[in-house]
Design a protein around this motif. Structure first.
Motif, PDB file in Angstrom:
ATOM      1  N   ALA B 107       0.831  -1.208   0.000  1.00  0.00           N
ATOM      2  CA  ALA B 107       0.000   0.000   0.000  1.00  0.00           C
ATOM      3  C   ALA B 107       0.863   1.255   0.000  1.00  0.00           C
ATOM      4  CB  ALA B 107      -0.931  -0.008   1.210  1.00  0.00           C
ATOM      5  N   ILE B 108       1.926   1.225   0.800  1.00  0.00           N
ATOM      6  CA  ILE B 108       2.799   2.408   0.855  1.00  0.00           C
ATOM      7  C   ILE B 108       3.425   2.667  -0.517  1.00  0.00           C
ATOM      8  CG2 ILE B 108       4.962   3.306   1.801  1.00  0.00           C
ATOM      9  CD1 ILE B 108       4.213   2.187   4.444  1.00  0.00           C
ATOM     10  N   ILE B 109       3.894   1.601  -1.156  1.00  0.00           N
ATOM     11  CA  ILE B 109       4.476   1.760  -2.497  1.00  0.00           C
ATOM     12  C   ILE B 109       3.421   2.358  -3.429  1.00  0.00           C
ATOM     13  CG2 ILE B 109       5.392   0.511  -4.520  1.00  0.00           C
ATOM     14  CD1 ILE B 109       6.520  -1.541  -2.487  1.00  0.00           C
ATOM     15  N   GLY B 110       2.173   1.864  -3.276  1.00  0.00           N
ATOM     16  CA  GLY B 110       1.069   2.302  -4.135  1.00  0.00           C
ATOM     17  C   GLY B 110       0.867   3.798  -4.124  1.00  0.00           C
ATOM     18  N   PHE B 111       1.014   4.426  -2.975  1.00  0.00           N
ATOM     19  CA  PHE B 111       0.767   5.874  -3.007  1.00  0.00           C
ATOM     20  C   PHE B 111       2.056   6.688  -3.114  1.00  0.00           C
ATOM     21  CE2 PHE B 111       1.426   6.065   1.582  1.00  0.00           C
ATOM     22  CZ  PHE B 111       1.837   7.374   1.796  1.00  0.00           C
ATOM     23  N   MET B 112       3.194   5.998  -3.049  1.00  0.00           N
ATOM     24  CA  MET B 112       4.442   6.746  -3.189  1.00  0.00           C
ATOM     25  C   MET B 112       4.863   6.893  -4.641  1.00  0.00           C
ATOM     26  SD  MET B 112       6.785   5.877   0.025  1.00  0.00           S
ATOM     27  CE  MET B 112       6.497   6.747   1.548  1.00  0.00           C
ATOM     28  N   LEU B 113       4.432   5.939  -5.491  1.00  0.00           N
ATOM     29  CA  LEU B 113       4.797   6.040  -6.907  1.00  0.00           C
ATOM     30  C   LEU B 113       4.078   7.226  -7.522  1.00  0.00           C
ATOM     31  CD1 LEU B 113       4.719   2.336  -8.159  1.00  0.00           C
ATOM     32  CD2 LEU B 113       6.705   3.793  -7.804  1.00  0.00           C
ATOM     33  N   PRO B 114       4.786   8.073  -8.281  1.00  0.00           N
ATOM     34  CA  PRO B 114       4.105   9.223  -8.888  1.00  0.00           C
ATOM     35  C   PRO B 114       3.117   8.767  -9.956  1.00  0.00           C
ATOM     36  CG  PRO B 114       6.390   9.109  -9.590  1.00  0.00           C
ATOM     37  CD  PRO B 114       6.215   8.055  -8.553  1.00  0.00           C
ATOM     38  N   VAL B 115       2.080   9.560 -10.110  1.00  0.00           N
ATOM     39  CA  VAL B 115       1.008   9.188 -11.034  1.00  0.00           C
ATOM     40  C   VAL B 115       1.527   9.083 -12.474  1.00  0.00           C
ATOM     41  CG1 VAL B 115       0.193  11.547 -11.388  1.00  0.00           C
ATOM     42  CG2 VAL B 115      -1.413   9.657 -11.526  1.00  0.00           C
ATOM     43  N   GLU B 116       2.592   9.843 -12.788  1.00  0.00           N
ATOM     44  CA  GLU B 116       3.166   9.801 -14.136  1.00  0.00           C
ATOM     45  C   GLU B 116       3.691   8.398 -14.465  1.00  0.00           C
ATOM     46  OE1 GLU B 116       3.707  12.073 -11.920  1.00  0.00           O
ATOM     47  OE2 GLU B 116       3.204  14.004 -12.826  1.00  0.00           O
ATOM     48  N   GLN B 142      -8.141   6.419  -9.259  1.00  0.00           N
ATOM     49  CA  GLN B 142      -8.107   7.359  -8.129  1.00  0.00           C
ATOM     50  C   GLN B 142      -8.380   6.631  -6.818  1.00  0.00           C
ATOM     51  OE1 GLN B 142      -7.359  10.501  -8.370  1.00  0.00           O
ATOM     52  NE2 GLN B 142      -7.499  10.836 -10.565  1.00  0.00           N
ATOM     53  N   LEU B 143      -9.334   5.697  -6.882  1.00  0.00           N
ATOM     54  CA  LEU B 143      -9.707   4.938  -5.696  1.00  0.00           C
ATOM     55  C   LEU B 143      -8.505   4.122  -5.212  1.00  0.00           C
ATOM     56  CD1 LEU B 143     -12.089   4.150  -3.820  1.00  0.00           C
ATOM     57  CD2 LEU B 143     -12.574   2.272  -5.368  1.00  0.00           C
ATOM     58  N   ALA B 144      -7.802   3.509  -6.161  1.00  0.00           N
ATOM     59  CA  ALA B 144      -6.660   2.669  -5.792  1.00  0.00           C
ATOM     60  C   ALA B 144      -5.611   3.487  -5.046  1.00  0.00           C
ATOM     61  CB  ALA B 144      -6.059   2.042  -7.043  1.00  0.00           C
ATOM     62  N   GLN B 145      -5.297   4.651  -5.582  1.00  0.00           N
ATOM     63  CA  GLN B 145      -4.275   5.483  -4.928  1.00  0.00           C
ATOM     64  C   GLN B 145      -4.751   6.001  -3.584  1.00  0.00           C
ATOM     65  OE1 GLN B 145      -2.482   8.547  -7.438  1.00  0.00           O
ATOM     66  NE2 GLN B 145      -0.668   7.259  -7.149  1.00  0.00           N
ATOM     67  N   SER B 146      -6.019   6.363  -3.524  1.00  0.00           N
ATOM     68  CA  SER B 146      -6.552   6.904  -2.276  1.00  0.00           C
ATOM     69  C   SER B 146      -6.617   5.828  -1.200  1.00  0.00           C
ATOM     70  CB  SER B 146      -7.946   7.487  -2.495  1.00  0.00           C
ATOM     71  OG  SER B 146      -7.881   8.454  -3.502  1.00  0.00           O
ATOM     72  N   ILE B 151      -4.825   3.570   3.863  1.00  0.00           N
ATOM     73  CA  ILE B 151      -4.356   2.490   4.743  1.00  0.00           C
ATOM     74  C   ILE B 151      -3.184   2.996   5.571  1.00  0.00           C
ATOM     75  CG2 ILE B 151      -3.224   0.224   4.790  1.00  0.00           C
ATOM     76  CD1 ILE B 151      -4.916  -0.555   2.385  1.00  0.00           C
ATOM     77  N   PHE B 152      -2.283   3.702   4.922  1.00  0.00           N
ATOM     78  CA  PHE B 152      -1.121   4.259   5.609  1.00  0.00           C
ATOM     79  C   PHE B 152      -1.566   5.255   6.689  1.00  0.00           C
ATOM     80  CE2 PHE B 152       1.840   7.888   5.735  1.00  0.00           C
ATOM     81  CZ  PHE B 152       2.935   7.261   6.283  1.00  0.00           C
ATOM     82  N   TRP B 153      -2.471   6.130   6.307  1.00  0.00           N
ATOM     83  CA  TRP B 153      -2.938   7.203   7.202  1.00  0.00           C
ATOM     84  C   TRP B 153      -3.707   6.636   8.394  1.00  0.00           C
ATOM     85  CZ3 TRP B 153      -1.976  12.272   7.457  1.00  0.00           C
ATOM     86  CH2 TRP B 153      -2.870  13.099   8.143  1.00  0.00           C
ATOM     87  N   MET B 154      -4.637   5.739   8.099  1.00  0.00           N
ATOM     88  CA  MET B 154      -5.499   5.221   9.164  1.00  0.00           C
ATOM     89  C   MET B 154      -4.760   4.223  10.051  1.00  0.00           C
ATOM     90  SD  MET B 154      -8.118   6.998   8.884  1.00  0.00           S
ATOM     91  CE  MET B 154      -8.861   6.274  10.339  1.00  0.00           C
ATOM     92  N   ASN B 155      -3.749   3.572   9.501  1.00  0.00           N
ATOM     93  CA  ASN B 155      -2.951   2.641  10.303  1.00  0.00           C
ATOM     94  C   ASN B 155      -2.376   3.375  11.520  1.00  0.00           C
ATOM     95  OD1 ASN B 155      -1.299   0.142  10.744  1.00  0.00           O
ATOM     96  ND2 ASN B 155       0.362   1.574  10.323  1.00  0.00           N
ATOM     97  N   SER B 156      -1.798   4.546  11.275  1.00  0.00           N
ATOM     98  CA  SER B 156      -1.216   5.261  12.419  1.00  0.00           C
ATOM     99  C   SER B 156      -2.307   5.780  13.352  1.00  0.00           C
ATOM    100  CB  SER B 156      -0.287   6.390  11.968  1.00  0.00           C
ATOM    101  OG  SER B 156      -0.687   6.901  10.758  1.00  0.00           O
TER     102      SER B 156
END
Lengths: 388, 273
Positions: B107-116, B142-146, B151-156
């Motif tokens: 999940a972390i990789i999923g939102f760290m990769l730039p959209v480009e 958009q849903l996938a990235q969000s 997951i990262f945000w709510m985990n903490s």
């Protein structure tokens, strides 16, 4: 209304650490049992095992006649007060107290009555609509008690409930908790690292160290007849003076540093001492069992006063001698800054005597103190067990 | 304590920064309120107060349709990502089933990769599914990235809830579902609100993914519409400014409405004691 029985209760963590080691204990209905010991001694783990928050590696736990060793917490009918109170911050005080009733689907009218009664008993009626964040430490503590008593559990567990309060409030809450415990009259396990709390509150006190039960008895018995060096060092403030002594081959004198004490007076109440003729033992003397002596010929311990603590009603006189002090190795977890027994933290090698407030001594004086030999304790230096 | 000179100096610096930041916004807004004029290729500064440019952008410019498309996309992504991310983060943080840590790192990789980086694979993937130029193409990436971010945000957020609260609830007789619903959810609500606001901002402002995945004007979102509008009305500054204001308005409203929980959520981790 139930008793708690622990049979060979053991907890081994996956990394092999034995937190609780073969504990047998019975807490009868209505009794307040205090579990006391230094940090990392396993007292909180043992309580969590009773609550069902920790699995039991070996042995059994019974509540009443029922074996609850593998039962889920909610099937055990226990109530617990946590060290940091664990109040639900998003609920009002009334909702916090009533939460266990809400989960049990108690009819609203009945539960409001119970909440109101609990709030009244605990003096919380005026703050029932507030949230925990708006309350003082003492009030929060009482809310946690309220949440525990409102459901009328068979067992009451309290994990260091006073450790977050200031000294004055702690004394007040001590009596309050006792009053409530007597009122609900259920088997209660109370965990603390504060031996004063243990002594003043417990019907019986169980001293734990390194996961093992060292002694379980009434506070007075623990104080007067400690089973071993660990209990002797832990119970009592200031703690017992523990020093090495050599029993002469003819078992007539006890040599404590350069002071010689007659062994016969000790043997009257410690007959087991005789078997140690010619060997080294550990002697223990409570600070109040020593008196200032002016008679040079009387048996006594000579030393130089290095510090005096005037407590108003009495003086704690610290003095050094040439005797070798013994520091029992009480298990202490490295990561904790909790209370350590005085034997561990004091860097003084001297004795402490509790003397009358008007005693004329000052630092630097050479004093001679006569021990009350009939109250002297003797311990085996290897096993640490008390000689009887 | 700051000295008088230091205070004066910092006030001057703040004032300069504020002017630099606010000037384009003020110009944009005042130009948008200018009367619609096909040959107005200059910016206007408090010349008139007319809604005609807005009306033009909304009707002729197609912003009414763009706004509907964007709203459908954004609401779906916000609601969907909150539901999935909250449940997944609860599992990762507290239930810890086998393999959950791996899921977390993915999940972390999923939102760290730039959209480009992701846009080309998305294009081929969605084309093979026949979803290009559909709402799926707007929503799914958009849903996938969000969700990955959520997951990262709510985990903490779940980890910040004191363990004793759940233990107390369990002893009080709560089932796992009760603990989640009655104890955990209320305690992570500020974090959910912040996550919702952030996802709303990112989704509403998304440009590259819709641009590549939706080429048909019948499904344009506001950012695409605005870019298209610029090409067609390069000499109508009033209409352009009105379009830009219309595109940005929901974001500003959401930000202002959620400002308090937004800031609180951002700093939640640092103050939970």
């Amino acid at each position: 209304m139930s008793s708690i029985t622990l049979q060979h209760a053991t907890k081994v963590y996956p990394n092999g650490f034995k937190a609780v080691d073969d504990i047998n204990l019975e807490i009868s209905d209505g009794e307040l049992m205090v579990l006391v010991g230094p940090s990392g001694c396993g007292k909180t783990t043992l309580m969590r095992m009773i609550a069902g928050l920790e699995t039991v590696s070996d042995g059994k736990i019974l509540i009443g006649e029922r074996d609850v060793t593998t039962a889920a917490p909610k099937e055990r009918d226990v109530a617990m007060v946590f060290q940091n109170y664990a109040l639900y911050p998003h609920m009002t005080i009334g909702q916090n107290i009533g939460f266990p009733l809400r989960l049990r689907r108690v009819p609203k009218q009945e539960s409001s009555g119970k909440i109101a009664t609990a709030a009244r008993i605990l003096g919380l009626a005026s703050v029932i609509q507030r949230r925990p964040g708006q309350l003082s430490g003492g009030q929060r503590q009482r809310v946690a008690m309220g949440r525990a008593i409102v459901r009328e559990p068979s067992v009451f567990l309290m994990d260091e409930p006073l450790s977050n309060l200031d000294a004055k409030l702690r004394v007040e809450m001590r009596t309050e908790i006792l009053r409530i415990q007597r009122r609900v009259n259920v088997a209660t396990v109370y965990v603390t690292h504060d031996q004063t709390e243990a002594m003043t509150m417990g019907d019986r006190v169980a001293v734990l160290d390194a996961g093992r039960l060292q002694q379980c008895d009434s506070p007075q018995t623990l104080y007067e007849e400690p089973a071993n060096l660990i209990v002797a060092a832990f119970i009592g403030s200031p703690s017992m003076n523990l020093f090495e002594a050599q029993l002469s081959a003819d078992a007539r004198t006890l040599q404590v540093g350069s002071s010689a004490l007659p062994a016969a007076a000790v043997m009257e109440h410690v007959p087991g001492l005789k078997a140690y003729a010619g060997r080294t033992i550990v002697i223990g003397l409570r600070p109040e069992d020593m008196a200032l002596s002016t008679d040079e010929s009387a048996p006594g311990i000579t030393g130089v006063v290095d510090l005096i603590e005037a407590l108003g009603s009495e003086l704690l006189v610290h003095f050094g001698s040439d005797a070798k002090r013994v520091r029992p190795a009480v298990a202490i977890s490295a990561d904790s800054d909790e209370y350590l027994p005085e034997a561990e933290v004091s860097d003084r090698d001297g004795w402490v005597a509790r003397l009358g407030a008007r005693t004329q001594v000052k630092p630097g004086d050479t004093v001679r103190l006569t021990p009350d030999l009939s109250r002297m304790h003797c311990f085996d230096p290897e096993s640490g067990d008390a000689l009887r | 304590m700051l000295s008088r000179t230091e205070r004066t100096l910092s006030s001057i610096i703040l004032l300069v920064v504020a002017i630099i930041t606010l000037y384009p916004i003020v110009v944009l807004v005042t130009t948008a309120f200018d009367r619609v004029n096909a040959n107005n290729s200059s910016i206007s500064f408090f010349k008139s107060l007319s809604f005609s440019s807005f009306k033009y952008a909304w009707t002729q410019g197609g912003f009414s349709q763009y706004t509907i498309h964007t709203a459908i996309m954004t609401v779906s992504v916000v609601v969907g990502s909150i539901i999935v991310a909250v449940l997944a983060a609860y599992a990762v943080a507290l239930l810890k089933p086998y393999g959950s840590r791996i899921l977390f790192y993915v999940a972390i990789i999923g939102f760290m990769l730039p959209v480009e980086v992701l846009v080309t694979p998305w294009f081929y993937e969605l084309r093979s599914l026949g979803w290009l130029n559909t709402y799926w193409a707007l929503i799914i990436p958009q849903l996938a990235q969000s969700v990955a971010f959520g997951i990262f945000w709510m985990n903490s957020a779940f980890l910040a809830v004191p363990k004793e609260l759940t233990e107390a609830a369990v002893i009080d007789g709560a089932s796992r579902a009760d603990v989640f619903r009655l104890v955990l959810l209320p305690n992570v609500t500020p974090a959910i609100k912040t996550m919702g606001a952030l996802v709303f901002l990112w989704t509403w402002n998304a440009f590259l993914l819709p641009l590549v995945l939706v080429s048909s004007p019948s499904l344009f979102v506001v950012t695409e519409g605005l870019s298209n509008f610029q090409g067609a009305h390069f000499n109508n500054y009033g209409a352009l400014a009105a379009g830009a204001v219309l595109a940005a308005l929901p974001v500003v409203i959401v930000y202002l409405a959620s400002q308090r929980s937004f800031i609180r959520g951002m700093f939640a981790g640092s103050t939970v004691g």
